[in-house]
Design a protein around this motif. Sequence first.
Motif, PDB file in Angstrom:
ATOM      1  N   LEU A  95      33.735  51.974  43.482  1.00 59.46           N
ATOM      2  CA  LEU A  95      33.942  51.057  43.874  1.00 59.46           C
ATOM      3  C   LEU A  95      34.795  50.290  42.677  1.00 59.46           C
ATOM      4  O   LEU A  95      34.089  50.261  41.066  1.00 59.46           O
ATOM      5  CB  LEU A  95      32.519  50.437  43.826  1.00 59.46           C
ATOM      6  CG  LEU A  95      31.848  50.664  45.093  1.00 59.46           C
ATOM      7  CD1 LEU A  95      30.477  49.697  45.568  1.00 59.46           C
ATOM      8  CD2 LEU A  95      33.094  50.220  46.419  1.00 59.46           C
ATOM      9  N   LEU A  96      36.288  49.606  42.498  1.00 54.38           N
ATOM     10  CA  LEU A  96      36.570  48.953  41.083  1.00 54.38           C
ATOM     11  C   LEU A  96      36.515  47.481  40.941  1.00 54.38           C
ATOM     12  O   LEU A  96      37.066  47.312  42.740  1.00 54.38           O
ATOM     13  CB  LEU A  96      37.787  49.764  41.697  1.00 54.38           C
ATOM     14  CG  LEU A  96      38.268  50.633  41.615  1.00 54.38           C
ATOM     15  CD1 LEU A  96      39.307  50.515  41.153  1.00 54.38           C
ATOM     16  CD2 LEU A  96      38.469  51.569  40.118  1.00 54.38           C
ATOM     17  N   LEU A  97      35.683  47.190  40.839  1.00 48.11           N
ATOM     18  CA  LEU A  97      35.487  45.412  40.407  1.00 48.11           C
ATOM     19  C   LEU A  97      36.849  44.679  40.060  1.00 48.11           C
ATOM     20  O   LEU A  97      36.903  43.573  40.358  1.00 48.11           O
ATOM     21  CB  LEU A  97      33.955  45.552  39.252  1.00 48.11           C
ATOM     22  CG  LEU A  97      32.680  46.268  39.859  1.00 48.11           C
ATOM     23  CD1 LEU A  97      31.577  45.702  38.641  1.00 48.11           C
ATOM     24  CD2 LEU A  97      32.328  46.058  41.256  1.00 48.11           C
ATOM     25  N   GLY A  98      37.403  45.776  39.729  1.00 45.10           N
ATOM     26  CA  GLY A  98      38.605  44.305  39.022  1.00 45.10           C
ATOM     27  C   GLY A  98      38.237  43.679  38.116  1.00 45.10           C
ATOM     28  O   GLY A  98      37.457  43.787  37.916  1.00 45.10           O
ATOM     29  N   LEU A  99      39.408  42.170  38.028  1.00 48.11           N
ATOM     30  CA  LEU A  99      39.664  41.891  37.288  1.00 48.11           C
ATOM     31  C   LEU A  99      38.069  40.193  36.844  1.00 48.11           C
ATOM     32  O   LEU A  99      37.999  39.771  35.840  1.00 48.11           O
ATOM     33  CB  LEU A  99      40.767  40.884  36.864  1.00 48.11           C
ATOM     34  CG  LEU A  99      41.670  42.012  35.885  1.00 48.11           C
ATOM     35  CD1 LEU A  99      43.406  41.439  36.274  1.00 48.11           C
ATOM     36  CD2 LEU A  99      41.406  42.393  35.219  1.00 48.11           C
ATOM     37  N   SER A 100      38.110  40.099  38.134  1.00 48.85           N
ATOM     38  CA  SER A 100      37.163  38.896  39.064  1.00 48.85           C
ATOM     39  C   SER A 100      36.985  40.030  40.209  1.00 48.85           C
ATOM     40  O   SER A 100      37.441  39.803  41.125  1.00 48.85           O
ATOM     41  CB  SER A 100      37.938  37.375  38.392  1.00 48.85           C
ATOM     42  OG  SER A 100      36.833  37.167  39.015  1.00 48.85           O
ATOM     43  N   GLU A 101      35.213  39.069  40.193  1.00 47.37           N
ATOM     44  CA  GLU A 101      34.549  39.677  41.634  1.00 47.37           C
ATOM     45  C   GLU A 101      34.508  38.134  42.707  1.00 47.37           C
ATOM     46  O   GLU A 101      34.679  38.078  43.356  1.00 47.37           O
ATOM     47  CB  GLU A 101      33.492  39.709  41.730  1.00 47.37           C
ATOM     48  CG  GLU A 101      33.188  41.164  40.354  1.00 47.37           C
ATOM     49  CD  GLU A 101      31.583  41.043  40.603  1.00 47.37           C
ATOM     50  OE1 GLU A 101      30.865  41.529  41.476  1.00 47.37           O
ATOM     51  OE2 GLU A 101      30.969  42.353  39.359  1.00 47.37           O
ATOM     52  N   GLU A 102      35.737  37.164  41.512  1.00 49.88           N
ATOM     53  CA  GLU A 102      35.416  35.576  42.650  1.00 49.88           C
ATOM     54  C   GLU A 102      36.694  35.631  43.463  1.00 49.88           C
ATOM     55  O   GLU A 102      37.598  36.454  43.006  1.00 49.88           O
ATOM     56  CB  GLU A 102      35.819  34.870  41.477  1.00 49.88           C
ATOM     57  CG  GLU A 102      34.673  34.553  40.230  1.00 49.88           C
ATOM     58  CD  GLU A 102      33.279  33.811  40.785  1.00 49.88           C
ATOM     59  OE1 GLU A 102      33.301  33.199  42.657  1.00 49.88           O
ATOM     60  OE2 GLU A 102      32.528  34.588  40.142  1.00 49.88           O
ATOM     61  N   GLU A 103      36.416  35.717  44.912  1.00 50.23           N
ATOM     62  CA  GLU A 103      36.650  36.003  45.731  1.00 50.23           C
ATOM     63  C   GLU A 103      37.944  34.542  45.909  1.00 50.23           C
ATOM     64  O   GLU A 103      39.483  34.978  46.328  1.00 50.23           O
ATOM     65  CB  GLU A 103      36.102  35.293  47.610  1.00 50.23           C
ATOM     66  CG  GLU A 103      35.304  36.404  48.181  1.00 50.23           C
ATOM     67  CD  GLU A 103      35.122  36.632  48.967  1.00 50.23           C
ATOM     68  OE1 GLU A 103      35.248  35.447  49.396  1.00 50.23           O
ATOM     69  OE2 GLU A 103      34.083  37.373  49.729  1.00 50.23           O
ATOM     70  N   GLU A 104      37.656  33.461  45.001  1.00 44.43           N
ATOM     71  CA  GLU A 104      39.166  32.814  45.307  1.00 44.43           C
ATOM     72  C   GLU A 104      40.236  32.461  44.252  1.00 44.43           C
ATOM     73  O   GLU A 104      41.184  32.320  44.481  1.00 44.43           O
ATOM     74  CB  GLU A 104      38.025  30.601  44.497  1.00 44.43           C
ATOM     75  CG  GLU A 104      37.054  30.238  46.048  1.00 44.43           C
ATOM     76  CD  GLU A 104      36.141  31.562  46.041  1.00 44.43           C
ATOM     77  OE1 GLU A 104      35.727  32.005  44.557  1.00 44.43           O
ATOM     78  OE2 GLU A 104      34.962  30.902  46.397  1.00 44.43           O
TER      79      GLU A 104
END
Length: 691
Positions: free
Chosen positions: A384-393
Amino acid sequence: MEPGNNTQFSEFFLLGISADPELQPLIFGLFLSMYLIAVFGNLLIILATISDSHLHAPMYFFLSNLSFVDICFTSTTIPKMLKNIQTQSKVITYEGCTIQVYFYIFFAGLDDFLLTVMAYDRFGAICHPLHYTVIMNLRLCALLVLVPWMMSAMNSLLQSLMVLKLTFCREVEIPHFFCELNQMVQLACSDTFLNDMVMYLESVLLAGGPFAGIIYSYSKIVSSIRRISSTQGKFKASSTCASHLSVVLLFYCMSLGVYLRSAATHSSHSSATASVMYTVVTPMLNPFIYSLRNKDIKRVLKRVCGIRRWTQGNNRGSDADPSPMAEATEPIAPEPLIVPLEVVPVTLASWMQRHLRPQGTWHQWWCHLHPMESGNNTRISQFLLLGLSEEEELQPLIFGLFLSMYLITVFGNLLIILTIISDSHLHTPMYFFLSNLSFVDICFTSTTIPKMLWNIQSKNTGITYEGCITQIYFYILFAGLDDILLTVMAYDRYVAICHPLHYMVIMSPRLCELLVLISWMLIALYSLLHSLMVLRLSFCPLVQIPHFFCELSQVVQLASSDNFLNNIVMYFAAVLMGGGPFAGILYSYSKIVSCICKITSAQGKYKAFSTCVSHLSVVFLFYFTALGVFLSSAATHNSHSSTIASVMYTVVTPMLNPFIYSLRNRDIKEGLKRLYWMPSIKPIMLVLWIA
């Protein structure tokens, strides 16, 4: 022209970055985009700090002032430049030029002073936390902002008055896109000795002084952090400085780069191109640095943009998820009573990741319950790549930003390749290596960004185990090729300058192809070694990578088996394959500098060195960003910090390379114009420009 108020002289001519009419639409679009991003981003920071009472603290007070100054700083130069391009007029009045000099020095100095004040604020917060609110009271904060405004105003007024005493010819052409103080002084017809003395003295006092203050503050901060016993306390203290330190390094590195480049080449056009970095790029990147690395700013920005109203209570002041009670009040769709067994671990782990902190606690617990044997085990199907931010917005913003940068990277490097292929004048060793570098840059960004964009678009963070290993392989392959090709290009410049008569004999087509082929073979074996080393590791059934791609060190750290051998191989290979090419570049340029010093004429020295400037710029950009990522991750021990910092060399560097070579290379610019006017190419270019 006599000094004083003489009406015989009415206007200057700003030559801009390039005089080619075909490049003006591209320059206009690029600078308009960067200006709007800089203004909008900094304006958002100001609105966020004003609208939220939790951000009415000294740190955010200084940040809002910095954002306001950055807006004014870019607005001093860019709107006039855009107007000149749009109206096809290069004119600026004598009074307008003097006013632009005043405000440019004023806001540049304010930037410098405010960064020093913010360093002092961090010193007070970390070294004297119990007395912080007493020391940094409202009166002192207002005073710390008022004094820099007064000092910068006096300094810029002094410099402007010193310019007014100079005399100029009737027609003055400034080889810049704004009225820069040093350029104006050099173009004066009268004696400029006093101006030069004041200018250099001011540079030492008002640039060296704040920089010394920043160094002193951070020396005290580092000393205080070292005395903290707990690792968590050290991380928390250092993380509050990460954003400010990133901005400081960006500001001073850009300024130093401009100074060194102009001093080395003695070319006003080189200085104009280089100054784009700290006049436009730095103010544009500052909001991203503070918003991506600061939880409070991210939380408030979401509310300012009206995307989502966050519940306030125990979660106030953080970017944590809403409480379970708050979620329970929302309509919940009925769930099926029967859940497939294979979904249970993922569902449970997702809940644990949201509600248990830190991540290492639940990750170790899960690994203990569900160990995975090394080898070809099919129990683990994806990472699972969490990316730069987990915030959907924030996902639409990140998607748009990275899609734009990716398209610019691919289109820019593709233009370089097409230009070199289509123009017989560019069929030389230097441009052969440049076309290979552009191709590698396209592949480098295509290894990571498309998958990241797909994950955001599909709202699925998964990547298969095989896909992750493949991504690691190609990422190391193209990153290493970038490094090796820069070394090969340094060797090419060494032969061209130190052995000009034998250049075509030494750099034969056979040798050029051999150098590229050996580079590909070496890096292919190198990346294969690392990929095979990863295959021997064992992982938990659920592995979350706090990155936007499968980065080697992150994957090795998340292994549940012994990774000692992997770390040894990784560090040894980094020294060998990172330090070796860098040593080759240093050796080549030491020989180049030695050869240039032996040239008697100043024009010959400039001509020889100017052929290296583009390559040297790319080398500095590549190694400084890579070093910044290493220092950031080493200083904070935070994977999220490393993720954000790695954006610079994975996306920004390949994106900027075509601009560096096209704006600073006359042959490439001529080739681009010929490519544009080709009957088969022009319709495509027009469609792309309209799109």
